[in-house]
Design a protein around this motif. Structure first.
Motif, PDB file in Angstrom:
ATOM      1  N   PHE A 122      79.820 -25.018  25.888  1.00  0.00           N
ATOM      2  CA  PHE A 122      79.365 -24.829  24.517  1.00  0.00           C
ATOM      3  C   PHE A 122      80.395 -25.404  23.554  1.00  0.00           C
ATOM      4  O   PHE A 122      81.601 -25.147  23.688  1.00  0.00           O
ATOM      5  CB  PHE A 122      79.148 -23.345  24.213  1.00  0.00           C
ATOM      6  CG  PHE A 122      78.713 -23.090  22.798  1.00  0.00           C
ATOM      7  CD1 PHE A 122      77.433 -23.416  22.381  1.00  0.00           C
ATOM      8  CD2 PHE A 122      79.591 -22.542  21.874  1.00  0.00           C
ATOM      9  CE1 PHE A 122      77.034 -23.205  21.070  1.00  0.00           C
ATOM     10  CE2 PHE A 122      79.201 -22.318  20.564  1.00  0.00           C
ATOM     11  CZ  PHE A 122      77.914 -22.640  20.162  1.00  0.00           C
ATOM     12  N   GLU A 123      79.919 -26.182  22.592  1.00  0.00           N
ATOM     13  CA  GLU A 123      80.785 -26.762  21.576  1.00  0.00           C
ATOM     14  C   GLU A 123      80.200 -26.468  20.206  1.00  0.00           C
ATOM     15  O   GLU A 123      78.986 -26.543  20.001  1.00  0.00           O
ATOM     16  CB  GLU A 123      80.912 -28.277  21.765  1.00  0.00           C
ATOM     17  CG  GLU A 123      81.531 -28.679  23.103  1.00  0.00           C
ATOM     18  CD  GLU A 123      81.581 -30.184  23.278  1.00  0.00           C
ATOM     19  OE1 GLU A 123      81.140 -30.893  22.346  1.00  0.00           O
ATOM     20  OE2 GLU A 123      82.044 -30.648  24.322  1.00  0.00           O
ATOM     21  N   LEU A 124      81.072 -26.139  19.269  1.00  0.00           N
ATOM     22  CA  LEU A 124      80.659 -25.882  17.898  1.00  0.00           C
ATOM     23  C   LEU A 124      81.651 -26.553  16.954  1.00  0.00           C
ATOM     24  O   LEU A 124      82.866 -26.400  17.113  1.00  0.00           O
ATOM     25  CB  LEU A 124      80.607 -24.383  17.607  1.00  0.00           C
ATOM     26  CG  LEU A 124      80.203 -23.987  16.176  1.00  0.00           C
ATOM     27  CD1 LEU A 124      78.768 -24.406  15.892  1.00  0.00           C
ATOM     28  CD2 LEU A 124      80.397 -22.492  15.958  1.00  0.00           C
ATOM     29  N   ARG A 125      81.148 -27.299  16.032  1.00  0.00           N
ATOM     30  CA  ARG A 125      81.985 -27.946  15.037  1.00  0.00           C
ATOM     31  C   ARG A 125      81.197 -28.073  13.743  1.00  0.00           C
ATOM     32  O   ARG A 125      79.994 -27.791  13.698  1.00  0.00           O
ATOM     33  CB  ARG A 125      82.441 -29.326  15.516  1.00  0.00           C
ATOM     34  CG  ARG A 125      81.306 -30.294  15.792  1.00  0.00           C
ATOM     35  CD  ARG A 125      81.823 -31.597  16.356  1.00  0.00           C
ATOM     36  NE  ARG A 125      80.740 -32.510  16.659  1.00  0.00           N
ATOM     37  CZ  ARG A 125      80.904 -33.710  17.203  1.00  0.00           C
ATOM     38  NH1 ARG A 125      82.131 -34.124  17.495  1.00  0.00           N
ATOM     39  NH2 ARG A 125      79.873 -34.487  17.444  1.00  0.00           N
ATOM     40  N   GLY A 126      81.875 -28.500  12.706  1.00  0.00           N
ATOM     41  CA  GLY A 126      81.196 -28.663  11.431  1.00  0.00           C
ATOM     42  C   GLY A 126      82.175 -28.880  10.310  1.00  0.00           C
ATOM     43  O   GLY A 126      83.347 -29.188  10.530  1.00  0.00           O
ATOM     44  N   TYR A 127      81.685 -28.699   9.111  1.00  0.00           N
ATOM     45  CA  TYR A 127      82.561 -28.831   7.954  1.00  0.00           C
ATOM     46  C   TYR A 127      82.025 -27.971   6.811  1.00  0.00           C
ATOM     47  O   TYR A 127      80.847 -27.624   6.748  1.00  0.00           O
ATOM     48  CB  TYR A 127      82.699 -30.288   7.503  1.00  0.00           C
ATOM     49  CG  TYR A 127      81.452 -30.916   6.928  1.00  0.00           C
ATOM     50  CD1 TYR A 127      81.068 -30.683   5.599  1.00  0.00           C
ATOM     51  CD2 TYR A 127      80.645 -31.753   7.703  1.00  0.00           C
ATOM     52  CE1 TYR A 127      79.934 -31.254   5.063  1.00  0.00           C
ATOM     53  CE2 TYR A 127      79.507 -32.334   7.161  1.00  0.00           C
ATOM     54  CZ  TYR A 127      79.160 -32.086   5.852  1.00  0.00           C
ATOM     55  OH  TYR A 127      78.033 -32.653   5.310  1.00  0.00           O
ATOM     56  N   ALA A 128      82.941 -27.624   5.909  1.00  0.00           N
ATOM     57  CA  ALA A 128      82.595 -26.965   4.655  1.00  0.00           C
ATOM     58  C   ALA A 128      83.182 -27.816   3.534  1.00  0.00           C
ATOM     59  O   ALA A 128      84.282 -28.350   3.667  1.00  0.00           O
ATOM     60  CB  ALA A 128      83.156 -25.552   4.611  1.00  0.00           C
ATOM     61  N   GLU A 129      82.445 -27.939   2.442  1.00  0.00           N
ATOM     62  CA  GLU A 129      82.930 -28.792   1.362  1.00  0.00           C
ATOM     63  C   GLU A 129      82.520 -28.251   0.014  1.00  0.00           C
ATOM     64  O   GLU A 129      81.533 -27.514  -0.121  1.00  0.00           O
ATOM     65  CB  GLU A 129      82.422 -30.227   1.515  1.00  0.00           C
ATOM     66  CG  GLU A 129      80.944 -30.402   1.219  1.00  0.00           C
ATOM     67  CD  GLU A 129      80.488 -31.858   1.253  1.00  0.00           C
ATOM     68  OE1 GLU A 129      81.157 -32.686   1.888  1.00  0.00           O
ATOM     69  OE2 GLU A 129      79.447 -32.147   0.631  1.00  0.00           O
ATOM     70  N   ILE A 130      83.294 -28.613  -0.990  1.00  0.00           N
ATOM     71  CA  ILE A 130      82.913 -28.441  -2.385  1.00  0.00           C
ATOM     72  C   ILE A 130      83.076 -29.800  -3.057  1.00  0.00           C
ATOM     73  O   ILE A 130      83.928 -30.602  -2.659  1.00  0.00           O
ATOM     74  CB  ILE A 130      83.749 -27.376  -3.114  1.00  0.00           C
ATOM     75  CG1 ILE A 130      85.235 -27.723  -3.066  1.00  0.00           C
ATOM     76  CG2 ILE A 130      83.477 -25.994  -2.548  1.00  0.00           C
ATOM     77  CD1 ILE A 130      86.091 -26.811  -3.924  1.00  0.00           C
ATOM     78  N   GLU A 131      82.227 -30.072  -4.054  1.00  0.00           N
ATOM     79  CA  GLU A 131      82.268 -31.377  -4.711  1.00  0.00           C
ATOM     80  C   GLU A 131      81.973 -31.213  -6.201  1.00  0.00           C
ATOM     81  O   GLU A 131      80.875 -31.531  -6.674  1.00  0.00           O
ATOM     82  CB  GLU A 131      81.278 -32.348  -4.078  1.00  0.00           C
ATOM     83  CG  GLU A 131      81.447 -33.774  -4.544  1.00  0.00           C
ATOM     84  CD  GLU A 131      80.573 -34.751  -3.772  1.00  0.00           C
ATOM     85  OE1 GLU A 131      80.797 -35.957  -3.906  1.00  0.00           O
ATOM     86  OE2 GLU A 131      79.677 -34.293  -3.032  1.00  0.00           O
ATOM     87  N   PRO A 132      82.951 -30.673  -6.955  1.00  0.00           N
ATOM     88  CA  PRO A 132      82.732 -30.554  -8.397  1.00  0.00           C
ATOM     89  C   PRO A 132      82.474 -31.923  -9.027  1.00  0.00           C
ATOM     90  O   PRO A 132      83.120 -32.912  -8.672  1.00  0.00           O
ATOM     91  CB  PRO A 132      84.032 -29.924  -8.906  1.00  0.00           C
ATOM     92  CG  PRO A 132      85.043 -30.192  -7.835  1.00  0.00           C
ATOM     93  CD  PRO A 132      84.287 -30.220  -6.550  1.00  0.00           C
ATOM     94  N   ALA A 133      81.522 -31.959  -9.949  1.00  0.00           N
ATOM     95  CA  ALA A 133      81.129 -33.223 -10.579  1.00  0.00           C
ATOM     96  C   ALA A 133      80.997 -33.017 -12.085  1.00  0.00           C
ATOM     97  O   ALA A 133      80.400 -32.026 -12.549  1.00  0.00           O
ATOM     98  CB  ALA A 133      79.817 -33.725  -9.995  1.00  0.00           C
ATOM     99  N   TYR A 134      81.536 -33.958 -12.836  1.00  0.00           N
ATOM    100  CA  TYR A 134      81.457 -33.927 -14.297  1.00  0.00           C
ATOM    101  C   TYR A 134      80.836 -35.237 -14.766  1.00  0.00           C
ATOM    102  O   TYR A 134      81.263 -36.328 -14.360  1.00  0.00           O
ATOM    103  CB  TYR A 134      82.853 -33.761 -14.902  1.00  0.00           C
ATOM    104  CG  TYR A 134      82.875 -33.870 -16.409  1.00  0.00           C
ATOM    105  CD1 TYR A 134      82.528 -32.786 -17.214  1.00  0.00           C
ATOM    106  CD2 TYR A 134      83.241 -35.066 -17.031  1.00  0.00           C
ATOM    107  CE1 TYR A 134      82.541 -32.884 -18.607  1.00  0.00           C
ATOM    108  CE2 TYR A 134      83.265 -35.172 -18.418  1.00  0.00           C
ATOM    109  CZ  TYR A 134      82.908 -34.084 -19.199  1.00  0.00           C
ATOM    110  OH  TYR A 134      82.918 -34.192 -20.559  1.00  0.00           O
ATOM    111  N   SER A 135      79.820 -35.131 -15.618  1.00  0.00           N
ATOM    112  CA  SER A 135      79.164 -36.331 -16.124  1.00  0.00           C
ATOM    113  C   SER A 135      78.976 -36.227 -17.626  1.00  0.00           C
ATOM    114  O   SER A 135      78.746 -35.141 -18.173  1.00  0.00           O
ATOM    115  CB  SER A 135      77.810 -36.549 -15.435  1.00  0.00           C
ATOM    116  OG  SER A 135      76.936 -35.462 -15.686  1.00  0.00           O
ATOM    117  N   VAL A 136      79.079 -37.373 -18.284  1.00  0.00           N
ATOM    118  CA  VAL A 136      78.800 -37.486 -19.716  1.00  0.00           C
ATOM    119  C   VAL A 136      77.363 -37.973 -19.865  1.00  0.00           C
ATOM    120  O   VAL A 136      76.978 -38.987 -19.277  1.00  0.00           O
ATOM    121  CB  VAL A 136      79.785 -38.452 -20.393  1.00  0.00           C
ATOM    122  CG1 VAL A 136      79.374 -38.717 -21.839  1.00  0.00           C
ATOM    123  CG2 VAL A 136      81.200 -37.876 -20.350  1.00  0.00           C
ATOM    124  N   SER A 137      76.585 -37.260 -20.636  1.00  0.00           N
ATOM    125  CA  SER A 137      75.148 -37.508 -20.704  1.00  0.00           C
ATOM    126  C   SER A 137      74.818 -38.800 -21.440  1.00  0.00           C
ATOM    127  O   SER A 137      75.479 -39.170 -22.416  1.00  0.00           O
ATOM    128  CB  SER A 137      74.441 -36.342 -21.407  1.00  0.00           C
ATOM    129  OG  SER A 137      74.641 -35.140 -20.708  1.00  0.00           O
TER     130      SER A 137
END
Length: 448
Positions: A53-68
């Motif tokens: 049995f193998e288990l792997r993965g990832y966790a991420e955050i990706e804050p994004a700022y945009s000017v309208s």
């Protein structure tokens, strides 16, 4: 061989994503062992046995700022019933898990994707099973798959006109995993001596009944598709087909070949029957043109210099895409409705649901595009640092986006990416009507 080259590309990509552990692992495999004459060397095979049995993965955050871009049609669609915003901050988070259990000839595997976004609409979450598969392999030349599977048909990096049984990729994030469909399939593989080295055949059934694969076209069909693979010399070739059913019949071919160790060319072509192209009238209504057969194709190359500078260049023609006139008329209709503050003017347009999925609002909805992506692995020996840039260009209306980015993988199990995306175009063009003037994203991804 093209197949060997693709394995090496996969390994390099894994090293880049894994940071220092991946680099050390490959370095250890590549380096010669130095053992003194009077030293006793032992090798513990137990450390390298494949686990059940193998288990792997990832966790991420990706804050994004945009000017309208408040003059953009897509901004106006998004904020018709919202208070206007000069800028938008979003905080997406994702967790992806991949598991595998193997015993004898049976393998059980899965991939899940959970995401949550915090922004001006408060918060929303999604939990999806991307893949869930039972695989039986009684011998190396035959494999049977049952369950939800994400296929990868085509050799293009940004677009795949022959991707008949999969969801469209994001040209700006082409490496992201995507949700698959429920299918039944098998792989039959044979190897030979001579110029033709490998033949593989993959037929599959894709049912569309009730809630099973409901996103795959018209309901009530069990769809048949197949792909034939040939490795001839150093060239990978695929022939694929999808029978009439939930979607119209379509046929395709792709190839990839290494002309030298550092130079690859690739291409795809797809013939799709009975396509009803979309038109937008001055009265802001859509009409379907008479069904016709369409032809789409992609041609590209990938080149790497001795200094590890890499370039991918691709031209994509989408015969089923919207015409410049139809797309321009759509943008004019949105502006007219916005200025009159009357959303009923858009009632005749296909705008229900997610804008990213709409035929007039989805990414790259037109016919002729160019993808240019370049990156430099560890420039001037800056370990784990990769600067890159991507340009997506619409040849129909001469609008485009520029996305420079910086990647760093020098911290154990962490991958960092900072990216700026700037859409550039005149009014009534694809990138001129995007909802922002620019967007900055920072992605922190932890692998386990």
């Amino acid at each position: 061989m093209a197949g060997v080259s693709r394995v090496s590309h996969t390994m390099l990509a894994w090293v880049g994503n894994s940071g220092l552990p991946g680099f050390l692992a490959v370095a250890c495999l590549a380096a010669p062992l130095r053992v003194g004459a009077d030293e006793a060397y032992t090798f513990d095979t137990g450390k390298y046995e494949t686990r059940a049995f193998e288990l792997r993965g990832y966790a991420e955050i990706e804050p994004a700022y945009s000017v309208s871009n408040e003059q953009g049609a897509l901004y106006q669609l998004e904020f018709f019933d919202e208070d206007p915003r000069d800028s938008i901050f979003r905080l997406p988070a994702a967790l992806e898990l991949e598991g595998r259990y193997h015993k004898g000839m049976t393998t059980l595997s899965f991939r899940t994707h959970s995401s949550k976004v915090w922004d001006y609409t408060h918060e929303r979450a999604e939990h999806e099973l991307y893949e869930g598969l039972v695989t039986l392999q009684p011998n190396p030349g035959f494999t049977f798959d049952l369950g939800k599977k994400a296929y990868r048909w085509g050799t293009g990096y940004a677009w795949n006109p022959v991707a008949f049984v999969e969801k469209a990729k994001d040209a700006g994030n082409a490496d992201l995993a995507r949700e698959g469909f429920w299918t039944v399939s098998f792989d039959w593989i044979r190897s030979f001596d001579g110029p033709l080295k490998t033949v593989a055949f993959t037929p599959l059934l894709l049912p569309n009944h009730g809630n099973v694969n409901s996103e795959f076209g018209r309901e009530g069909y069990t769809n048949l598709a197949a792909r034939l693979y040939l490795l001839y010399g150093n060239t990978d070739i695929h022939f694929m087909a999808l029978g009439e059913g939930s979607k119209s019949a379509r046929y395709g071919v792709d190839f990839a070949s290494n002309l030298s160790p550092n130079f690859e060319i690739h291409g795809e072509a797809a013939y799709v029957t009975d396509v009803s192209l979309l038109d937008v009238t001055p009265a802001c209504k859509t009409r379907q043109e008479a069904p016709q057969d369409t032809f789409s194709y992609l041609a590209g190359l990938r080149y790497r210099t001795e200094g590890d500078f890499n370039v991918i260049a691709e031209y994509y023609y989408n015969g089923a895409g919207n015409s410049k006139a139809a797309q321009r008329q759509f943008y004019e209709c949105v502006h007219r409705a916005w200025e009159a503050d009357d959303p009923d003017l858009l009632a005749g347009l296909p705008l229900k649901g997610d804008l990213d999925q709409g035929p007039l609002t989805k990414p790259n909805p037109m016919r002729r595009y160019v993808n240019l992506r370049a990156w430099w692995d560890e420039p001037n020996n800056l370990l784990y640092f990769v600067p890159a840039i991507q340009v997506l260009y619409n040849l129909d209306d001469n609008s485009y986006s520029i996305s420079p980015e910086l990647n760093y993988d020098g911290i154990d199990d962490l991958s960092l990416r900072l990216r700026l995306t700037v859409p550039i175009g005149n009014p009534l063009t694809e990138w001129g009507e995007k909802p922002n003037d620019y967007k900055v994203e920072f992605r922190l991804r932890y692998y386990f």
